[in-house]
Motif scaffolding. Structure first.
Motif, PDB file in Angstrom:
ATOM      1  N   LYS A 102       3.420  -0.058  -2.555  1.00 41.21           N
ATOM      2  CA  LYS A 102       1.976   0.199  -2.449  1.00 41.21           C
ATOM      3  C   LYS A 102       1.290  -0.889  -1.635  1.00 41.21           C
ATOM      4  N   LEU A 103       1.736  -2.133  -1.788  1.00 40.23           N
ATOM      5  CA  LEU A 103       1.131  -3.236  -1.040  1.00 40.23           C
ATOM      6  C   LEU A 103       1.395  -3.070   0.452  1.00 40.23           C
ATOM      7  N   HIS A 130      -5.718  -6.572  -1.881  1.00 37.56           N
ATOM      8  CA  HIS A 130      -5.841  -7.643  -2.874  1.00 37.56           C
ATOM      9  C   HIS A 130      -5.941  -7.090  -4.294  1.00 37.56           C
ATOM     10  N   GLU A 131      -6.473  -5.896  -4.436  1.00 37.51           N
ATOM     11  CA  GLU A 131      -6.507  -5.247  -5.743  1.00 37.51           C
ATOM     12  C   GLU A 131      -5.084  -5.025  -6.251  1.00 37.51           C
ATOM     13  N   ILE A 132      -4.185  -4.647  -5.365  1.00 38.15           N
ATOM     14  CA  ILE A 132      -2.791  -4.418  -5.760  1.00 38.15           C
ATOM     15  C   ILE A 132      -2.124  -5.728  -6.168  1.00 38.15           C
ATOM     16  N   THR A 133      -2.412  -6.824  -5.481  1.00 39.30           N
ATOM     17  CA  THR A 133      -1.843  -8.110  -5.910  1.00 39.30           C
ATOM     18  C   THR A 133      -2.329  -8.444  -7.314  1.00 39.30           C
ATOM     19  N   GLY A 134      -3.575  -8.064  -7.624  1.00 41.11           N
ATOM     20  CA  GLY A 134      -4.075  -8.274  -8.974  1.00 41.11           C
ATOM     21  C   GLY A 134      -3.292  -7.465  -9.993  1.00 41.11           C
ATOM     22  N   ASP A 180       1.000 -10.214   5.815  1.00 48.61           N
ATOM     23  CA  ASP A 180       2.444 -10.007   5.967  1.00 48.61           C
ATOM     24  C   ASP A 180       3.228 -11.160   5.327  1.00 48.61           C
ATOM     25  N   LEU A 181       2.748 -12.374   5.525  1.00 44.45           N
ATOM     26  CA  LEU A 181       3.422 -13.535   4.932  1.00 44.45           C
ATOM     27  C   LEU A 181       3.380 -13.475   3.412  1.00 44.45           C
ATOM     28  N   LEU A 182       2.249 -13.026   2.867  1.00 43.70           N
ATOM     29  CA  LEU A 182       2.129 -12.942   1.412  1.00 43.70           C
ATOM     30  C   LEU A 182       3.069 -11.879   0.846  1.00 43.70           C
ATOM     31  N   ILE A 183       3.152 -10.746   1.523  1.00 42.96           N
ATOM     32  CA  ILE A 183       4.089  -9.709   1.081  1.00 42.96           C
ATOM     33  C   ILE A 183       5.509 -10.263   1.041  1.00 42.96           C
ATOM     34  N   ASP A 184       5.881 -10.997   2.075  1.00 35.59           N
ATOM     35  CA  ASP A 184       7.232 -11.554   2.153  1.00 35.59           C
ATOM     36  C   ASP A 184       7.474 -12.559   1.029  1.00 35.59           C
ATOM     37  N   ALA A 185       6.487 -13.418   0.756  1.00 29.94           N
ATOM     38  CA  ALA A 185       6.644 -14.421  -0.307  1.00 29.94           C
ATOM     39  C   ALA A 185       6.765 -13.766  -1.675  1.00 29.94           C
ATOM     40  N   ILE A 186       5.979 -12.721  -1.896  1.00 26.36           N
ATOM     41  CA  ILE A 186       6.051 -12.002  -3.173  1.00 26.36           C
ATOM     42  C   ILE A 186       7.405 -11.323  -3.319  1.00 26.36           C
ATOM     43  N   GLU A 187       7.875 -10.703  -2.243  1.00 26.52           N
ATOM     44  CA  GLU A 187       9.158 -10.001  -2.298  1.00 26.52           C
ATOM     45  C   GLU A 187      10.303 -10.971  -2.568  1.00 26.52           C
ATOM     46  N   ARG A 188      10.210 -12.190  -2.035  1.00 24.14           N
ATOM     47  CA  ARG A 188      11.263 -13.183  -2.228  1.00 24.14           C
ATOM     48  C   ARG A 188      11.093 -13.972  -3.528  1.00 24.14           C
ATOM     49  N   ARG A 189      10.119 -13.620  -4.336  1.00 21.15           N
ATOM     50  CA  ARG A 189       9.862 -14.301  -5.613  1.00 21.15           C
ATOM     51  C   ARG A 189       9.632 -15.793  -5.399  1.00 21.15           C
ATOM     52  N   SER A 190       8.705 -16.102  -4.499  1.00 16.05           N
ATOM     53  CA  SER A 190       8.410 -17.497  -4.178  1.00 16.05           C
ATOM     54  C   SER A 190       6.959 -17.818  -4.541  1.00 16.05           C
ATOM     55  N   PRO A 191       6.688 -18.158  -5.807  1.00  9.84           N
ATOM     56  CA  PRO A 191       5.301 -18.389  -6.248  1.00  9.84           C
ATOM     57  C   PRO A 191       4.589 -19.502  -5.485  1.00  9.84           C
ATOM     58  N   GLU A 192       5.286 -20.623  -5.258  1.00  7.25           N
ATOM     59  CA  GLU A 192       4.644 -21.748  -4.581  1.00  7.25           C
ATOM     60  C   GLU A 192       4.225 -21.376  -3.162  1.00  7.25           C
ATOM     61  N   HIS A 201      -5.321 -18.263   3.379  1.00  2.97           N
ATOM     62  CA  HIS A 201      -6.077 -17.009   3.517  1.00  2.97           C
ATOM     63  C   HIS A 201      -7.494 -17.192   2.992  1.00  2.97           C
ATOM     64  N   TRP A 202      -7.646 -17.911   1.882  1.00  2.58           N
ATOM     65  CA  TRP A 202      -8.971 -18.179   1.328  1.00  2.58           C
ATOM     66  C   TRP A 202      -9.790 -19.034   2.286  1.00  2.58           C
ATOM     67  N   ALA A 203      -9.157 -20.041   2.908  1.00  2.00           N
ATOM     68  CA  ALA A 203      -9.887 -20.898   3.855  1.00  2.00           C
ATOM     69  C   ALA A 203     -10.449 -20.067   5.007  1.00  2.00           C
ATOM     70  N   LEU A 204      -9.649 -19.115   5.490  1.00  2.00           N
ATOM     71  CA  LEU A 204     -10.121 -18.235   6.563  1.00  2.00           C
ATOM     72  C   LEU A 204     -11.285 -17.380   6.082  1.00  2.00           C
TER      73      LEU A 204
END
Length: 232
Positions: A102-103, A130-134, A180-192, A201-204
């Motif tokens: 879905k993301l 971002h709703e889906i990440t929630g 795209d980077l966030l999707i990849d980090a989530i898929e790889r189970r990389s919280p940090e 992303h927030w700074a932008l």
């Protein structure tokens, strides 16, 4: 989709795209006629929208679109990075394959809207992303808080997506790349890593929101001689 669900979905879209301005009064008689709802189901709709933060119900005033005043903006800036980072960390720990699918679909819609320069569609696709990440966070305390943040975030992002300057297009492309980077980090189970990307992303987003809250000053029409006369 029932009439109530269609009404809820449409009113949410109108709030998020600023078709209904912050603080605007909602006339129940007009809404009832527009959506073909009688008083009781319409009030159920308004109660739900109020519970989610899209509108406020005030005694002697009725239903108002949620305002974006100074106090609300101050709280937004204080709270958003905390909530977003916590959500991203938990998303990387808890996301399911179905949610990842879905993301990616939301990101596809964002990219399609970006390619078509459709500001409204970009804002709504970003909201959905971002709703889906929630939802991925699987946290019943954080998810409602994020939902409320996203309402104001999406409304304030309208200037970002409607920008005509070349740098606006660069920033939008950068935002898409961060998705795209966030999707990849989530898929790889990389919280940090997910948290680090979220902070970037927030700074932008913060820079663009600040442009919305504090617009560029009016041009200085005084010449050197005029300025000197003003100072004497």
């Amino acid at each position: 989709m029932s009439k109530k669900d269609a009404c809820i979905a449409d009113l949410k879209t109108r709030v998020l795209t600023l078709n209904l301005a912050p603080g605007a009064m909602l006339d129940e008689v007009s809404l009832s006629a527009a959506y073909g709802l009688s008083r009781t189901p319409l009030r159920e709709v308004l109660q739900r929208l109020s519970g989610e933060g899209y509108i406020s119900l005030e005694a002697n005033k009725g239903a108002l679109v949620s305002a974006m005043d100074f106090a609300a903006m101050r709280q937004f800036f204080q709270t958003a990075p905390i909530i977003y980072c916590a959500i991203s960390r938990l998303a990387a720990e808890n996301a399911t394959p179905v949610q990842l699918k879905k993301l990616r679909a939301a990101q596809f819609e964002f990219s399609k809207a970006k390619g078509g320069l459709d500001a409204g569609a970009m804002a709504l696709a970003n909201h959905r992303f971002h709703e889906i990440t929630g939802q991925m966070s699987a946290n019943p305390y954080l998810f409602p808080a994020m939902g409320r943040l996203l309402i104001d975030h999406t409304r304030m992002s309208q200037r970002f997506y409607r920008g005509a300057a070349p740098q606006d297009g660069v920033r939008i492309n950068q935002a898409a790349h961060q998705h795209d980077l966030l999707i990849d980090a989530i898929e790889r189970r990389s919280p940090e890593e997910a948290v680090e990307i979220t902070l970037d992303h927030w700074a932008l987003s913060r820079d663009e929101i600040e442009r919305y809250v504090w617009p560029d000053p009016l041009p200085n029409d005084f010449g050197p001689d005029d300025t000197a006369r003003q100072e004497t």
